[in-house]
Design a protein around this motif. Structure first.
Motif, PDB file in Angstrom:
ATOM      1  N   GLN A 121       0.838  -1.189   0.000  1.00  0.00           N
ATOM      2  CA  GLN A 121       0.000   0.000   0.000  1.00  0.00           C
ATOM      3  C   GLN A 121       0.879   1.247   0.000  1.00  0.00           C
ATOM      4  N   VAL A 122       0.511   2.194  -0.830  1.00  0.00           N
ATOM      5  CA  VAL A 122       1.284   3.422  -0.943  1.00  0.00           C
ATOM      6  C   VAL A 122       0.997   4.327   0.243  1.00  0.00           C
ATOM      7  N   GLN A 123       2.046   4.903   0.789  1.00  0.00           N
ATOM      8  CA  GLN A 123       1.893   5.863   1.873  1.00  0.00           C
ATOM      9  C   GLN A 123       2.546   7.187   1.497  1.00  0.00           C
ATOM     10  N   LEU A 124       1.869   8.268   1.822  1.00  0.00           N
ATOM     11  CA  LEU A 124       2.409   9.600   1.657  1.00  0.00           C
ATOM     12  C   LEU A 124       2.437  10.241   3.043  1.00  0.00           C
ATOM     13  N   VAL A 125       3.579  10.743   3.425  1.00  0.00           N
ATOM     14  CA  VAL A 125       3.727  11.328   4.753  1.00  0.00           C
ATOM     15  C   VAL A 125       4.158  12.782   4.612  1.00  0.00           C
ATOM     16  N   GLU A 126       3.283  13.673   5.068  1.00  0.00           N
ATOM     17  CA  GLU A 126       3.597  15.103   5.025  1.00  0.00           C
ATOM     18  C   GLU A 126       4.300  15.529   6.308  1.00  0.00           C
ATOM     19  N   SER A 127       5.113  16.550   6.186  1.00  0.00           N
ATOM     20  CA  SER A 127       5.766  17.138   7.345  1.00  0.00           C
ATOM     21  C   SER A 127       6.094  18.589   7.033  1.00  0.00           C
ATOM     22  N   GLY A 128       6.440  19.333   8.076  1.00  0.00           N
ATOM     23  CA  GLY A 128       6.870  20.710   7.879  1.00  0.00           C
ATOM     24  C   GLY A 128       5.856  21.765   8.254  1.00  0.00           C
ATOM     25  N   GLY A 129       4.650  21.350   8.603  1.00  0.00           N
ATOM     26  CA  GLY A 129       3.652  22.323   9.003  1.00  0.00           C
ATOM     27  C   GLY A 129       3.958  22.887  10.386  1.00  0.00           C
ATOM     28  N   GLY A 130       3.182  23.903  10.771  1.00  0.00           N
ATOM     29  CA  GLY A 130       3.375  24.487  12.081  1.00  0.00           C
ATOM     30  C   GLY A 130       2.773  25.866  12.174  1.00  0.00           C
ATOM     31  N   LEU A 131       3.167  26.566  13.211  1.00  0.00           N
ATOM     32  CA  LEU A 131       2.696  27.929  13.465  1.00  0.00           C
ATOM     33  C   LEU A 131       3.764  28.916  13.015  1.00  0.00           C
ATOM     34  N   VAL A 132       3.358  29.896  12.234  1.00  0.00           N
ATOM     35  CA  VAL A 132       4.303  30.895  11.731  1.00  0.00           C
ATOM     36  C   VAL A 132       3.616  32.259  11.720  1.00  0.00           C
ATOM     37  N   GLN A 133       4.388  33.286  11.896  1.00  0.00           N
ATOM     38  CA  GLN A 133       3.836  34.643  11.863  1.00  0.00           C
ATOM     39  C   GLN A 133       3.607  35.087  10.419  1.00  0.00           C
ATOM     40  N   PRO A 134       2.686  35.997  10.220  1.00  0.00           N
ATOM     41  CA  PRO A 134       2.491  36.551   8.872  1.00  0.00           C
ATOM     42  C   PRO A 134       3.803  37.077   8.305  1.00  0.00           C
ATOM     43  N   GLY A 135       4.034  36.762   7.037  1.00  0.00           N
ATOM     44  CA  GLY A 135       5.282  37.140   6.399  1.00  0.00           C
ATOM     45  C   GLY A 135       6.367  36.091   6.514  1.00  0.00           C
ATOM     46  N   GLY A 136       6.134  35.085   7.318  1.00  0.00           N
ATOM     47  CA  GLY A 136       7.120  34.038   7.516  1.00  0.00           C
ATOM     48  C   GLY A 136       7.096  32.974   6.423  1.00  0.00           C
ATOM     49  N   SER A 137       7.920  31.943   6.610  1.00  0.00           N
ATOM     50  CA  SER A 137       8.064  30.889   5.618  1.00  0.00           C
ATOM     51  C   SER A 137       7.979  29.512   6.263  1.00  0.00           C
ATOM     52  N   LEU A 138       7.518  28.575   5.488  1.00  0.00           N
ATOM     53  CA  LEU A 138       7.531  27.164   5.861  1.00  0.00           C
ATOM     54  C   LEU A 138       7.813  26.361   4.608  1.00  0.00           C
ATOM     55  N   LYS A 139       8.376  25.184   4.797  1.00  0.00           N
ATOM     56  CA  LYS A 139       8.583  24.269   3.678  1.00  0.00           C
ATOM     57  C   LYS A 139       7.957  22.935   4.026  1.00  0.00           C
ATOM     58  N   LEU A 140       6.946  22.561   3.262  1.00  0.00           N
ATOM     59  CA  LEU A 140       6.280  21.286   3.459  1.00  0.00           C
ATOM     60  C   LEU A 140       6.963  20.214   2.629  1.00  0.00           C
ATOM     61  N   SER A 141       6.991  19.011   3.172  1.00  0.00           N
ATOM     62  CA  SER A 141       7.537  17.862   2.457  1.00  0.00           C
ATOM     63  C   SER A 141       6.479  16.777   2.393  1.00  0.00           C
ATOM     64  N   CYS A 142       6.538  16.004   1.343  1.00  0.00           N
ATOM     65  CA  CYS A 142       5.633  14.872   1.158  1.00  0.00           C
ATOM     66  C   CYS A 142       6.480  13.699   0.686  1.00  0.00           C
ATOM     67  N   ALA A 143       6.716  12.764   1.590  1.00  0.00           N
ATOM     68  CA  ALA A 143       7.555  11.608   1.281  1.00  0.00           C
ATOM     69  C   ALA A 143       6.687  10.424   0.894  1.00  0.00           C
ATOM     70  N   ALA A 144       7.001   9.811  -0.240  1.00  0.00           N
ATOM     71  CA  ALA A 144       6.228   8.686  -0.752  1.00  0.00           C
ATOM     72  C   ALA A 144       6.943   7.371  -0.480  1.00  0.00           C
ATOM     73  N   SER A 145       6.142   6.322  -0.310  1.00  0.00           N
ATOM     74  CA  SER A 145       6.703   5.000  -0.019  1.00  0.00           C
ATOM     75  C   SER A 145       7.049   4.224  -1.287  1.00  0.00           C
ATOM     76  N   ARG A 146       6.828   4.828  -2.444  1.00  0.00           N
ATOM     77  CA  ARG A 146       7.230   4.218  -3.702  1.00  0.00           C
ATOM     78  C   ARG A 146       7.806   5.300  -4.607  1.00  0.00           C
ATOM     79  N   SER A 147       8.438   4.870  -5.664  1.00  0.00           N
ATOM     80  CA  SER A 147       9.079   5.811  -6.565  1.00  0.00           C
ATOM     81  C   SER A 147       8.068   6.785  -7.158  1.00  0.00           C
ATOM     82  N   ILE A 148       8.420   8.065  -7.141  1.00  0.00           N
ATOM     83  CA  ILE A 148       7.535   9.078  -7.701  1.00  0.00           C
ATOM     84  C   ILE A 148       7.923   9.439  -9.127  1.00  0.00           C
TER      85      ILE A 148
END
Length: 114
Positions: A1-28
């Motif tokens: 079964q394919v799994q996608l796992v997101e990470s990188g979310g959180g609380l940030v102030q306006p004007g700030g930055s975040l980088k989300l990642s999505c890791a897959a359990s099979r070749s993309i």
């Protein structure tokens, strides 16, 4: 079964930055398309950005110039770089991939607040 796992979310102030990642359990590398959706509380899920197998990208108008979608086939990971975040970007962000069938991650919360 394919799994996608997101990470990188959180609380940030306006004007700030975040980088989300999505890791897959099979070749993309063979994924027809990949992308990010988001759903704010009380609102419908909406597309944020998408990237094709050839690397072509598109972003919804409200995030153009601020968000950038990318993928690293060697790491089986997709990213969403989010800069100049606004309060209206607050939502749960979901990644998806399509290998003929669509698969979704569990979502990661992004909260933009001072």
């Amino acid at each position: 079964q394919v799994q996608l796992v997101e990470s990188g979310g959180g609380l940030v102030q306006p004007g700030g930055s975040l980088k989300l990642s999505c890791a897959a359990s099979r070749s993309i590398s063979s994924a027809d398309a990949m992308g990010w959706y988001r759903q704010a509380q009380g609102k419908q899920r909406e597309s944020v950005a998408a990237i094709t197998i050839g690397g072509s990208t598109n972003h919804r108008d409200s995030v153009k110039g601020r968000f950038t979608i990318s993928r690293d086939n060697a790491k089986n990971t997709m990213y969403l770089q989010m800069n100049s975040l606004k309060r209206e970007d607050t939502a749960v962000y979901y990644c998806y991939t399509n290998w003929g069938t669509s698969y979704w991650g569990q979502g990661t919360q992004v909260t933009v607040s001072s």
